[in-house]
Design an enzyme around this catalytic site. Structure first.
Site, PDB file in Angstrom:
ATOM      1  CB  CYS A 107      -0.912   0.006   1.223  1.00 24.31           C
ATOM      2  SG  CYS A 107      -2.018   1.431   1.242  1.00 24.31           S
TER       3      CYS A 107
ATOM      4  CB  CYS B 242      -1.377   4.090   8.063  1.00 18.63           C
ATOM      5  SG  CYS B 242      -2.469   4.704   6.739  1.00 18.63           S
TER       6      CYS B 242
ATOM      7  CB  CYS C 176      -0.828   0.047   8.319  1.00 25.76           C
ATOM      8  SG  CYS C 176      -1.548  -1.221   7.253  1.00 25.76           S
TER       9      CYS C 176
ATOM     10  CB  CYS D 290     -15.437  -7.057   7.022  1.00 23.90           C
ATOM     11  SG  CYS D 290     -14.659  -5.465   6.717  1.00 23.90           S
TER      12      CYS D 290
ATOM     13  CB  CYS E 208     -18.419  -4.950   5.981  1.00 25.37           C
ATOM     14  SG  CYS E 208     -17.416  -3.533   6.506  1.00 25.37           S
TER      15      CYS E 208
ATOM     16  CB  CYS F 152     -18.137   0.231   9.542  1.00 21.82           C
ATOM     17  SG  CYS F 152     -17.022  -0.585  10.714  1.00 21.82           S
TER      18      CYS F 152
ATOM     19  NE  ARG G 252     -17.053  -5.347  14.290  1.00 19.23           N
ATOM     20  CZ  ARG G 252     -17.343  -4.666  13.179  1.00 19.23           C
ATOM     21  NH1 ARG G 252     -16.401  -3.993  12.574  1.00 19.23           N
ATOM     22  NH2 ARG G 252     -18.558  -4.675  12.677  1.00 19.23           N
TER      23      ARG G 252
HETATM   24  N1  SAM Z   1      -6.539   0.508   3.186  1.00 14.91           N
HETATM   25  C1  SAM Z   1      -7.823   0.806   3.684  1.00 14.91           C
HETATM   26  C2  SAM Z   1      -7.844   1.989   4.611  1.00 14.91           C
HETATM   27  O1  SAM Z   1      -6.857   2.298   5.238  1.00 14.91           O
HETATM   28  O2  SAM Z   1      -8.917   2.594   4.733  1.00 14.91           O
HETATM   29  C3  SAM Z   1      -8.520  -0.370   4.352  1.00 14.91           C
HETATM   30  C4  SAM Z   1      -7.746  -1.310   5.257  1.00 14.91           C
HETATM   31  S1  SAM Z   1      -7.003  -0.584   6.704  1.00 14.91           S
HETATM   32  C5  SAM Z   1      -5.959  -1.914   7.201  1.00 14.91           C
HETATM   33  C6  SAM Z   1      -8.341  -0.512   7.869  1.00 14.91           C
HETATM   34  C7  SAM Z   1      -8.078  -0.045   9.258  1.00 14.91           C
HETATM   35  O3  SAM Z   1      -7.403  -1.056  10.002  1.00 14.91           O
HETATM   36  C8  SAM Z   1      -7.223   1.168   9.480  1.00 14.91           C
HETATM   37  O4  SAM Z   1      -7.901   2.366   9.273  1.00 14.91           O
HETATM   38  C9  SAM Z   1      -6.829   1.028  10.936  1.00 14.91           C
HETATM   39  O5  SAM Z   1      -7.778   1.664  11.766  1.00 14.91           O
HETATM   40  C10 SAM Z   1      -6.876  -0.481  11.172  1.00 14.91           C
HETATM   41  N2  SAM Z   1      -5.533  -1.021  11.426  1.00 14.91           N
HETATM   42  C11 SAM Z   1      -4.550  -1.223  10.529  1.00 14.91           C
HETATM   43  N3  SAM Z   1      -3.452  -1.717  11.112  1.00 14.91           N
HETATM   44  C12 SAM Z   1      -3.726  -1.833  12.425  1.00 14.91           C
HETATM   45  C13 SAM Z   1      -2.973  -2.271  13.550  1.00 14.91           C
HETATM   46  N4  SAM Z   1      -1.714  -2.678  13.435  1.00 14.91           N
HETATM   47  N5  SAM Z   1      -3.558  -2.273  14.762  1.00 14.91           N
HETATM   48  C14 SAM Z   1      -4.849  -1.852  14.880  1.00 14.91           C
HETATM   49  N6  SAM Z   1      -5.600  -1.420  13.854  1.00 14.91           N
HETATM   50  C15 SAM Z   1      -5.052  -1.397  12.641  1.00 14.91           C
HETATM   51  C1  DTB Z   2     -10.954  -2.022  11.714  1.00 14.71           C
HETATM   52  O1  DTB Z   2     -11.299  -1.020  12.384  1.00 14.71           O
HETATM   53  N1  DTB Z   2     -10.100  -2.943  12.129  1.00 14.71           N
HETATM   54  C2  DTB Z   2      -9.894  -3.965  11.114  1.00 14.71           C
HETATM   55  C3  DTB Z   2     -10.914  -3.552  10.029  1.00 14.71           C
HETATM   56  N2  DTB Z   2     -11.408  -2.300  10.500  1.00 14.71           N
HETATM   57  C4  DTB Z   2     -10.539  -3.532   8.631  1.00 14.71           C
HETATM   58  C5  DTB Z   2      -8.486  -4.135  10.679  1.00 14.71           C
HETATM   59  C6  DTB Z   2      -7.525  -4.453  11.804  1.00 14.71           C
HETATM   60  C7  DTB Z   2      -6.209  -4.707  11.228  1.00 14.71           C
HETATM   61  C8  DTB Z   2      -5.199  -5.155  12.232  1.00 14.71           C
HETATM   62  C9  DTB Z   2      -3.860  -5.353  11.637  1.00 14.71           C
HETATM   63  C10 DTB Z   2      -3.782  -6.427  10.595  1.00 14.71           C
HETATM   64  O2  DTB Z   2      -4.282  -7.560  10.813  1.00 14.71           O
HETATM   65  O3  DTB Z   2      -3.178  -6.194   9.546  1.00 14.71           O
HETATM   66 FE1  SF4 Z   3      -2.711   1.311   3.397  1.00 15.97          FE
HETATM   67 FE2  SF4 Z   3      -2.589   0.184   5.774  1.00 15.97          FE
HETATM   68 FE3  SF4 Z   3      -2.985   2.800   5.587  1.00 15.97          FE
HETATM   69 FE4  SF4 Z   3      -4.942   1.082   4.818  1.00 15.97          FE
HETATM   70  S1  SF4 Z   3      -4.154   1.362   6.865  1.00 15.97           S
HETATM   71  S2  SF4 Z   3      -4.226   2.912   3.728  1.00 15.97           S
HETATM   72  S3  SF4 Z   3      -3.699  -0.607   4.025  1.00 15.97           S
HETATM   73  S4  SF4 Z   3      -1.135   1.684   4.946  1.00 15.97           S
END
Ligand code: SAM
Ligand code: DTB
Ligand code: SF4
Length: 327
Positions: A67, A71, A74, A111, A142, A202, A274
């Site tokens: 990606c 973030c 992430c 989802c 979702c 959501c 949640r």
């Molecule tokens: N790429 C898309 C976006 O960012 O909207 C969708 C997937 S992204 C992984 C969805 C959400 O997962 C993020 O907004 C964040 O709140 C959560 N998330 C990602 N990595 C995480 C982590 N290591 N611990 C907790 N929540 C996480």
């Molecule tokens: C949300 O609030 N938490 C989920 C879902 N929406 C997409 C994602 C959590 C991701 C946790 C880190 C991972 O497994 O990569």
């Molecule tokens: Fe990309 Fe992860 Fe950020 Fe979603 S949360 S936009 S997958 S870097």
């Protein structure tokens, strides 16, 4: 005494006029003695929900890693070396097999998450097929695909999407410490497109990224002041992944996490709140407190997107111990 508070509303940065919840009011909730806070949260919860029921959503990463966003939490960002293996968009039959298994295990919602900044039209077409097929299995659908452009939310709605997940993640003030490749307002713009298309929203955030209590209050106030507030509010505890900038942050105290859940419940009484990422690192008792604070939904199944989640056996045992039932 109090500094003026910027209240972000969908689509525009508004002056702080009559927000339903001010940051100060939410902070006052977070600062309550825990027994008082839990009592208030339970009172709100029971007005709108059966406290013995929990909604189960299963996640699937349909496109993983690579990606372009940065973030800080992430593991899927191309800018962090985390060892997550990139995977192109999954084939429809593999997604359907996962959804079928999730339904058989007891999930009511499926989802689909993609590590995109946002979908291009050529990306969206196969996702629409997935939504149609998952919906036809009798599951709620979702998706979380990043930022949406004009018209994309409508296409998802027409394909049968029930919810779109797009998180604000934290307060507007702390946001820039965590993410530099898109702005808070970009997120609000996507949320507005989702809302205007008639999808359920959501939207939630993450606790444990080094934020202050005021930032937690800022996040909850932002969510609660969305008009209407989200139907589904995921509260994630940061899952620390080696190679991400936030790896090594002090883990959030579970009782502080419980407070955030309670504040979400009080300020958004009808929403499904949640208890999201981070459950694998929590004790059964910690999770029980989250349910007592008004959480009534979880991610269910042994994987979140790229990290682990309690397996079905552990969750079945937990819900059994608590005398709780899936919705
Ligand atoms: N790429 C898309 C976006 O960012 O909207 C969708 C997937 S992204 C992984 C969805 C959400 O997962 C993020 O907004 C964040 O709140 C959560 N998330 C990602 N990595 C995480 C982590 N290591 N611990 C907790 N929540 C996480
Ligand atoms: C949300 O609030 N938490 C989920 C879902 N929406 C997409 C994602 C959590 C991701 C946790 C880190 C991972 O497994 O990569
Ligand atoms: Fe990309 Fe992860 Fe950020 Fe979603 S949360 S936009 S997958 S870097």
């Amino acid at each position: 005494m109090n500094a003026p508070v910027t209240v972000y509303r969908l689509g525009k940065r508004a002056a702080p006029v009559n927000p339903r919840w001010t940051v100060e009011q939410v902070q006052a909730l977070l600062d309550l003695p825990l027994p008082e806070l839990l009592f208030r949260a339970q009172t709100a919860h029971r007005e709108h929900h059966d406290p013995a029921r929990v909604q189960l959503s299963t996640l699937l990463s349909i496109k993983t890693g690579g990606c372009p966003e940065d973030c800080g939490y992430c593991p899927q960002s191309v800018r962090h070396s985390t060892g997550v293996e990139d995977q192109d968009l999954m084939a429809l039959d593999a997604v359907l097999a996962a959804a079928t298994a999730a339904k058989a295990a007891g999930a009511s919602r499926f989802c689909m998450g993609a590590a995109w900044r946002g979908p291009k039209q050529k990306d969206l077409e196969p996702v629409l097929e997935m939504v149609r097929a998952v919906k036809a299995l009798g599951l709620e659908t979702c998706a979380t695909l990043g930022m949406l452009r004009d018209g994309q939310a409508e296409q998802l709605r027409e394909a049968g999407l029930d919810y779109y997940n797009h998180n604000l993640d934290t307060s507007p003030e702390f946001y820039g410490d965590v993410i530099h490749t898109r702005e808070y307002q970009d997120r609000l713009d996507t949320l507005e497109r989702v809302r205007n298309a008639g999808l359920n929203v959501c939207c939630g955030g993450i606790v444990g990224m080094g934020e202050q209590v005021r930032d937690r209050a800022g996040l909850i106030a932002q969510l609660a002041n969305l008009d209407p507030y989200p139907e589904s509010v995921p509260i994630n505890a940061l899952v620390q992944v080696e190679g991400t900038p936030l790896h090594g942050e002090a883990p959030v105290d579970i009782l502080d996490f419980v407070r955030v859940i309670a504040a979400a419940r009080i300020t958004m009484p009808k929403a499904f709140v949640r208890l999201s990422a981070g459950r694998q690192q929590m004790s059964d008792e910690g999770q029980a407190l989250c349910f007592l604070a008004g959480a009534n939904s979880i991610f269910y199944g042994e994987k979140l997107l790229t990290t682990g989640n309690p397996d079905v056996a552990r969750d079945t045992a937990l819900l059994g111990r608590l005398g709780m039932q899936p919705l």
